[in-house]
Design an enzyme around this catalytic site. Structure first.
Site, mmCIF file in Angstrom:
data_model
loop_
_atom_site.group_PDB
_atom_site.id
_atom_site.type_symbol
_atom_site.label_atom_id
_atom_site.label_comp_id
_atom_site.label_asym_id
_atom_site.label_seq_id
_atom_site.Cartn_x
_atom_site.Cartn_y
_atom_site.Cartn_z
ATOM 1 N N PRO A 9 0.790 -1.228 0.000
ATOM 2 C CA PRO A 9 0.000 0.000 0.000
ATOM 3 C C PRO A 9 0.824 1.281 0.000
ATOM 4 C CG PRO A 9 -0.117 -1.100 2.136
ATOM 5 C CD PRO A 9 0.529 -2.056 1.177
ATOM 6 N N ASN A 10 0.363 2.205 -0.796
ATOM 7 C CA ASN A 10 0.912 3.571 -0.911
ATOM 8 C C ASN A 10 2.246 3.649 -1.639
ATOM 9 O OD1 ASN A 10 -1.306 4.756 0.571
ATOM 10 N ND2 ASN A 10 -0.432 3.761 2.370
ATOM 11 N N ARG A 17 4.951 10.786 -2.580
ATOM 12 C CA ARG A 17 4.643 10.587 -1.166
ATOM 13 C C ARG A 17 5.865 10.890 -0.284
ATOM 14 N NH1 ARG A 17 4.646 4.498 1.356
ATOM 15 N NH2 ARG A 17 3.851 5.093 3.391
ATOM 16 N N TYR A 22 10.969 8.918 1.380
ATOM 17 C CA TYR A 22 10.981 7.879 0.346
ATOM 18 C C TYR A 22 11.648 8.303 -0.973
ATOM 19 C CZ TYR A 22 7.730 5.742 3.609
ATOM 20 O OH TYR A 22 7.177 5.205 4.745
ATOM 21 N N ASN A 71 8.006 -5.512 -0.397
ATOM 22 C CA ASN A 71 7.841 -4.359 0.478
ATOM 23 C C ASN A 71 6.360 -4.287 0.774
ATOM 24 O OD1 ASN A 71 7.666 -1.974 1.839
ATOM 25 N ND2 ASN A 71 8.947 -0.805 0.410
ATOM 26 N N ALA A 74 2.830 -0.709 5.141
ATOM 27 C CA ALA A 74 2.327 -0.740 6.517
ATOM 28 C C ALA A 74 1.768 -2.119 6.912
ATOM 29 C CB ALA A 74 1.273 0.335 6.701
ATOM 30 N N HIS A 77 3.579 -4.311 9.453
ATOM 31 C CA HIS A 77 3.445 -4.142 10.892
ATOM 32 C C HIS A 77 2.108 -4.643 11.432
ATOM 33 C CE1 HIS A 77 6.812 -1.643 9.854
ATOM 34 N NE2 HIS A 77 6.044 -0.797 9.188
ATOM 35 N N ASP A 84 1.599 -15.837 7.183
ATOM 36 C CA ASP A 84 1.134 -17.196 6.867
ATOM 37 C C ASP A 84 1.341 -17.503 5.384
ATOM 38 O OD1 ASP A 84 0.341 -17.680 9.454
ATOM 39 O OD2 ASP A 84 -1.800 -17.364 9.083
ATOM 40 N N GLU A 95 12.191 -9.456 2.715
ATOM 41 C CA GLU A 95 11.443 -8.258 3.137
ATOM 42 C C GLU A 95 12.307 -7.021 2.898
ATOM 43 O OE1 GLU A 95 10.382 -8.413 7.296
ATOM 44 O OE2 GLU A 95 10.022 -6.261 7.393
ATOM 45 N N HIS A 97 12.483 -2.575 2.931
ATOM 46 C CA HIS A 97 11.922 -1.254 3.217
ATOM 47 C C HIS A 97 12.875 -0.212 2.676
ATOM 48 C CE1 HIS A 97 8.919 -3.117 5.671
ATOM 49 N NE2 HIS A 97 9.882 -3.828 6.235
ATOM 50 N N ILE A 98 12.309 0.819 2.127
ATOM 51 C CA ILE A 98 13.107 1.920 1.591
ATOM 52 C C ILE A 98 13.747 2.698 2.748
ATOM 53 C CG2 ILE A 98 12.921 4.096 0.312
ATOM 54 C CD1 ILE A 98 10.480 2.655 -1.157
ATOM 55 N N SER A 99 12.933 2.989 3.742
ATOM 56 C CA SER A 99 13.432 3.726 4.913
ATOM 57 C C SER A 99 13.980 2.749 5.947
ATOM 58 C CB SER A 99 12.287 4.547 5.519
ATOM 59 O OG SER A 99 11.256 3.684 5.988
ATOM 60 N N ARG A 104 12.464 5.071 13.005
ATOM 61 C CA ARG A 104 11.201 5.793 12.881
ATOM 62 C C ARG A 104 10.277 5.453 14.065
ATOM 63 N NH1 ARG A 104 8.962 5.090 7.008
ATOM 64 N NH2 ARG A 104 7.645 6.814 7.727
ATOM 65 N N ARG A 108 6.668 0.947 13.838
ATOM 66 C CA ARG A 108 7.314 0.389 12.638
ATOM 67 C C ARG A 108 8.458 -0.567 12.994
ATOM 68 N NH1 ARG A 108 5.125 3.690 8.505
ATOM 69 N NH2 ARG A 108 4.687 5.763 9.317
HETATM 70 C C1 DQA Z 1 8.024 1.152 4.213
HETATM 71 C C2 DQA Z 1 8.032 1.395 5.730
HETATM 72 C C3 DQA Z 1 6.666 1.161 6.312
HETATM 73 O O1 DQA Z 1 6.685 1.384 7.715
HETATM 74 C C4 DQA Z 1 5.653 2.113 5.691
HETATM 75 O O2 DQA Z 1 4.361 1.861 6.191
HETATM 76 C C5 DQA Z 1 5.674 2.073 4.208
HETATM 77 C C6 DQA Z 1 6.961 1.998 3.525
HETATM 78 C C7 DQA Z 1 9.387 1.492 3.561
HETATM 79 O O3 DQA Z 1 9.592 1.059 2.438
HETATM 80 O O4 DQA Z 1 10.205 2.195 4.161
HETATM 81 O O5 DQA Z 1 4.647 2.191 3.556
HETATM 82 O O6 DQA Z 1 7.757 -0.213 3.972
#
Ligand code: DQA
Length: 144
Positions: A9-10, A17, A22, A71, A74, A77, A84, A95, A97-99, A104, A108
Site C-alpha cells: 500500500p501507498n 509521497r 521515500y 515491500n 504498513a 506491521h 502465513d 522483506e 523497506h526503503i526507509s 522511525r 514500525r
Molecule cells: C516502508 C516502511 C513502512 O513502515 C511504511 O508503512 C511504508 C513503507 C518502507 O519502504 O520504508 O509504507 O515499507
C-alpha cells in the site's frame, strides 16, 4: 531466474509521497535501471494497495518463481495473513523497506513478516531492492 517484486500500500505514490523519507523517484523509472543491472534475471513487478491481492500474488508466483522481494508497506506491521502466506509458498521471500524503519516510530519496529522471510533489508532507499535481489541470487547460487 525469475524474481517477483511486490510493493504494498501507498508505494504506487513513490516520488510523490513524503519525498523526504521515500525520495523523489517513481518505482517504474527505478525498475528500468534495476532490469538493466540484472540482464539475466527476469524481474516482474506488481503493486497493490489491497492486502488480499498481495496474498493472491504471492500464492500465484510463490511455487513457480525463484524469489520474491516484498515491500509490504504498513501491512508489514499488521498482517499475520501475509506471514502465513509467505510461509505457505515454496520460494524464498526477502522483506525490504526503503526507509530504516528502526529509526522511525515505534510501531514500525515490529514486523509480522520478518520471521517468515529469508532476510530483511531496510534503510538503503530504492537500492534496498537491488540488495535484496543480490541476496536471493547469492542464496540460490550457494544452495545449488
Ligand atoms: C516502508 C516502511 C513502512 O513502515 C511504511 O508503512 C511504508 C513503507 C518502507 O519502504 O520504508 O509504507 O515499507
Amino acid at each position: 531466474m525469475k524474481i517477483q517484486i511486490i510493493n504494498g500500500p501507498n508505494l504506487n505514490l513513490l516520488g510523490v509521497r513524503e519525498p523526504e523519507i521515500y525520495g523523489n523517484h517513481n518505482f517504474e523509472t527505478y525498475l528500468q535501471e534495476l532490469r538493466s543491472k540484472f540482464p539475466d534475471i527476469t524481474i516482474e513487478y506488481y503493486q497493490s494497495n489491497i492486502e488480499g491481492e498481495l496474498i493472491n500474488k504471492i500464492q500465484e508466483v510463490g511455487f513457480d518463481y525463484d524469489g520474491i522481494v516484498l515491500n509490504a508497506g504498513a501491512y508489514t506491521h499488521t498482517s499475520i495473513a501475509l506471514q502465513d502466506c509467505i510461509r505457505s509458498v515454496k520460494c524464498p521471500c526477502v522483506e525490504v523497506h526503503i526507509s530504516n524503519v528502526h529509526t522511525r516510530e515505534e510501531f514500525r519496529h515490529h514486523s509480522y513478516i520478518s520471521a517468515a522471510c529469508l532476510g530483511v533489508i531496510c534503510g538503503f532507499g530504492l537500492n534496498s531492492y537491488e540488495l535484496a535481489i543480490r541476496g536471493i541470487y547469492e542464496h540460490l547460487e550457494s544452495n545449488k
